[in-house]
Each structure stands twice: as C-alpha cells, then as structure tokens.
Design a protein around this motif. Structure first.
Motif: not given
Ligand code: GLU
Length: 542
Positions: A1-2, A138-142, A161-172, A175-180
């Motif tokens: 899966m990719d 781009a990716y889905p974030c849950f 700083r607040t926001g989704f970046y680096g290690v804070w971007a939790k769903y970045r 794994p693709v399989d899990e996202a699917i």
C-alpha cells in the motif's frame, strides 16, 4: 500500500489533474496582460476596503488589456447569506464595477474558466488534493478536537509555537495501511499539507506593494480540506488562481503572513505562483488614535452607506484612488477633464502604512466632481437617488424642464461652476427655494420696515427683460435713492455715514425672493424663477 492507494481510497472518483490542466488552457491575452480578481465571501456586504481592492484590480487589468473577474469564495458555509452573491454584484455595479468575467448573478456566470463559485468546484479541489496525497505531499489527519486542544496546551506550557508541525503533527507519519483502515471505518478526517519547510530557514517573498519580504519558511502541516470535504481558503485560492490563470493577486495585508504557506503549496504542485500585492487596510482616526475601519462600528465601512448618502460613485472611486496612489491628486489637477481610467496606477507607488479615511476630503473630491457635471447629469443622478431615498425630492424634480434650469444656475455657462453640492442628499435643501416661497425672512442688519421700502422701490423699476448690467444698475439706483451707499468702497471709507450699502440692499431682495442670505447668482435665479414668480414673491412683502 502506498500514497497512491491512500489517495484512491480518499477520493475514488476524482479525475486526474491533467484533465483540468488541459481543460483550462492558457488565456489568449497580449504580453504583460494582468489577470486580476475580486474574491469576496458571499456575505452580501461589500467593505470599503473591498472596493479599494477592486479599483486596483480593475485599473491594473484595464491598463494592460487583461481581465478582471469576480470569484465567490463561499467555502465557509456559516458566513453565507441568502442572495449574498447578488447583493455583492449589485453593490459593485453601483460603483460602476462590472467585472469582465465570473459571477454575473446569484447563479449565473460568464467566462471559460468557471465555475466561479468555490462551492461548485468541490470535485476540482478533490482532484488536486488527491494529486498531493498521491505525491506524499498531503495526508489525512484524524485528530479530534480534544487531541488538538491537548497538543495546544502542551505547546503553550512549553512556551512553543502552536500548530501541527514537526513532532507535533501527530498523524503525519501514520502508516498508509492504518490510515486506510481508519477511513474505511468511517472516522472523520481533514487533509493536511505535509510540509517540507523549516522554521530556521528563510524565504524571500516579493510583495507588489512592499517589495521583498523575508519570512521563515512555512513548516505547518496546514489544513487544506476540512472534514466536510470543502477546502480552506489557502488551498482553494491556489487551485483557483492557478486554473483561472490569475497573474496578480491583490488582497488585504492580513494575508501577508500566510504567503510562505501559499508559496509552499504552489511549489508542492510545481505551479508558478502569481504575483502577490497585499494592500494596506483603510484606517479611521478616532480620539487621536488610528484603527482599522470596522464593519461593526463604522457605518462608512459598508459601500452601501455612500449610495444611501448620495455620494456619487465617481467621487468615492476617485477618493479611493487618491489614497491608493498619492500621485493621483496632482494628475487630476493637471487633467481635470480626463477619465479616472486614464490615470496609470503603479502598485510600487502605493503607501505601505494604512491610509486614513477622511470623510471631509471625500466630500471635497465630491464637490469638485459634481461641479464638473452638466445640469442634465446632476438632474439624472439626483433624481435617481431621490426616487430611491427621498420621495419629496422626487416629487419636486418631476418638472424636469424647470429643474434643468435650476441645476443650470452658475453651472452651464459658468467658467467657475458652483461647488455647493457634495452629495445628492443635500440637493433638496440646496434648491428648495426655487420651488417653494420663503416661509420667514431675516434681513440681517436691515429692519423689516426698511426692507419693505427697498422692495417697494425695487418693484417700481424691476423688469424681467433687463440684461445683467442694467439689472444691477437698477439695484444701485434703489440703494442710492434710499440713502445707502451706491458702491461698497464708498461705504467702507465712511461706514458711519450710511445705513448700509448696495450689498445690503441686494441682500434684502435676495432674502425676499429666497428666504436666504446666501445663494448662487441672484440674476440667474430671477431669470429661472420667471417674471411672475419674482413679482409675486416681492409683492408679498409690501
Ligand atoms: N475571500 C478572501 C477574502 O475575502 C479573498 C482574499 C483574496 O483575494 O485572495 O479575504
């Protein structure tokens, strides 16, 4: 899966972007032509700052034989109102803004690059989001609202700083399989950019107004598509401006800080970004302090205000051009009869600090503009305004032939046309005495008894057919006969010798005729009132 499988699961029906890339081919425009747009949300409200942007957009498109189009940014369903698009189109039309392309009514549009309403471009955004997902950009974030809140709290506690970046971007890095699997289970998600940027690296962005500005790169995994499937502004405008072949984005300065993100998204697609010009806000000075003119606090923030007040749209447009480009005022003085469109606007000559909106100056511009109108133009504008906002004035103006004569006083044949009107709402008070006889009289320093003598004498010599010189000589004769100084100069040498001078005598006649001490040229007024009416008005006093 990719990533490609992930993209297919999220947007199974989306077309490949090549389809749209081909469908919306290059525009057939001359070299250097600018394609600009006005892109409001359909809130029904046009802010004066929006009109200001329209003036710039249109001028730059027209100057280069380009295109100026209207796009409706309605992806925020909460801000939408019934007929909001129609209202924007109408408000713009009142200021003579008829875009070359785009929305032309609530649901109709004109042009080859539509749909011009973002809510109807959903499948296009999905195609472009799918492309980025397949590319790994781009990716889905849950993240649930609770998770987002938790991340923010941790960041704040650590002073980050607040926001989704680096290690804070939790769903970045999920794994693709899990996202699917999560998607197949019906979990709610947004699509985020997978940013490649680094906060410690700088990029330079060119702004049409400010020149080059240096920013840290964007490193936020910004939301591109919301959980409801609609895009956010950052994503939608990029897809739209790319497909609609916009060459220059003129928008409010509140967007400056997002340009690094926008540039990153353009780069992720490999598209050439348009030029950006972020224009300063319009300010208001209050109690010695400047602040942004506000929709909530200031009625003059809405363009409808000017229409209701009867300030001619030419005046509002010219005044805004004045604050857009300081060179305009001098140009206008040197070219009083040219069209505003003949002025060459240059973005680089625009001020970077916000311009303070000055109502007094606007009304002054307006006075000069109305002074250039013919009697017929004044009549038509005032009449159209009256029909909408002032029944009484509309009634008065029903007699067009007479009204044209009234508006012609000190206008049609005058080298220095009168400048006593700055808005149509002033017209009634300005001309009412030409339609109604005075109700009271104040002769200034002359007593009613003496005024009566002046009128009695004047009635003896008054002749409607006199030319202006003879007419004035007769007033002097009356002055002399009653013991007033025939010439003002004479009076000024020895004021104690006289009860007054010829000017006081003509004031008496003026007040008797109009009830006012100040009016435009009295000879012209009397010519327009007509012999009978002049006699009637004067006789009332003797
Ligand atoms: N809809 C955005 C706004 O109203 C448009 C900004 C732009 O022109 O790109 O601020």
């Amino acid at each position: 899966m990719d990533y490609k499988d992930l993209a297919d699961v999220i947007y199974p029906d989306a077309k490949p972007i090549e389809y749209y890339e081909e469908k919306y081919g290059p525009r057939d425009l001359p070299q250097g032509a600018e394609v600009t747009r006005f892109a409001p949300s359909p809130t029904g409200f046009v802010h004066i700052g929006g009109l200001y942007q329209c003036i710039i957009n249109r001028a730059l498109a027209k100057q280069t034989n380009g295109v100026f189009y209207l796009r409706i940014e309605d992806t925020d369903q909460k801000r939408k109102i019934e007929n909001g698009v129609e209202q924007i189109i109408e408000a713009l039309a009142k200021f003579d803004f008829i875009p070359d392309e785009g929305m032309i009514s609530e649901n109709e549009e004109k042009g080859e690059y539509g749909p011009y309403k973002q809510s109807e471009r959903r499948e296009i955004y999905h195609a472009y989001a799918k492309y980025l997902i397949a590319q790994g950009r781009a990716y889905p974030c849950f993240a649930t609202p609770e998770e987002i809140e938790e991340i923010r709290k941790k960041q704040e506690a650590a002073g980050l700083r607040t926001g989704f970046y680096g290690v804070w971007a939790k769903y970045r890095n999920l794994p693709v399989d899990e996202a699917i699997e999560r998607i197949k289970n019906g979990e709610s998600f947004v699509i985020r950019l997978r940013s490649n940027g680094r906060e410690d690296r700088k990029i330079k962005v060119k702004d049409g107004v400010r020149g080059h500005i240096e920013f840290p790169e964007n490193d936020q995994d910004a939301v591109l598509i919301k959980a409801d499937g609609l895009p956010v502004y950052h994503f939608a405008h990029i897809v739209d401006d790319h497909l609609m072949k916009t060459t220059l984005v003129v928008r409010g300065e509140e967007w400056i800080s997002s340009t690094p993100l926008h540039i990153e998204i353009f780069n992720a697609f490999g598209f050439k970004p348009p030029k950006y010009a972020q224009v300063p806000s319009i300010l208001k000075e209050e109690d010695g302090k400047k602040r942004k003119i506000s929709k909530r606090k200031d009625p003059e923030a809405a363009v409808d205000y000017y229409h209701k007040e009867g300030i001619p749209s030419d005046a509002v447009n010219e005044y805004l051009m004045n604050i857009i480009n300081s060179g305009f005022e001098g140009w206008r003085r040197a070219n009083p009869d040219k069209l505003m469109a003949d002025f060459k606007l240059e973005l680089s000559k625009m001020g970077v600090s916000g311009a303070v909106f000055d109502m007094v100056k606007l009304l002054d511009v307006s006075k000069n503009i109305i002074a250039r109108y013919s009697a017929k133009e004044v009549y038509d504008f005032a009449n159209a305004w009256a029909k909408q906002y002032d029944e009484e004035l509309a009634k008065i103006l029903e007699d067009e032939e007479y009204s044209l004569k009234v508006f012609g006083i000190e206008r049609e044949n005058s080298k220095k046309p009168r400048k006593d009107l700055s808005k149509w709402s002033e017209v009634k008070n300005n001309i009412i005495y030409m339609y109604e006889r005075p109700k009271s009289y104040d002769f200034d320093k002359i007593s009613s008894e003496d005024a009566k003598k002046v009128i009695t004498e004047y009635l003896k010599v008054y002749n409607y057919d006199d030319d202006k010189q003879t007419w004035f000589d007769k007033i002097k004769d009356v002055a002399e006969k009653l013991g007033y100084a025939r010439e003002v100069k004479e009076y000024k040498q020895n004021p104690e010798n006289w009860p007054g001078h010829v000017g006081d005598v003509s004031t008496v006649i003026r007040v008797a005729l109009t009830g006012r001490k100040n009016t435009p040229d009295m000879y012209e007024i009397m010519q327009v009132l007509g012999n009978e009416e002049v006699q009637e008005r004067l006789k009332k006093l003797v």
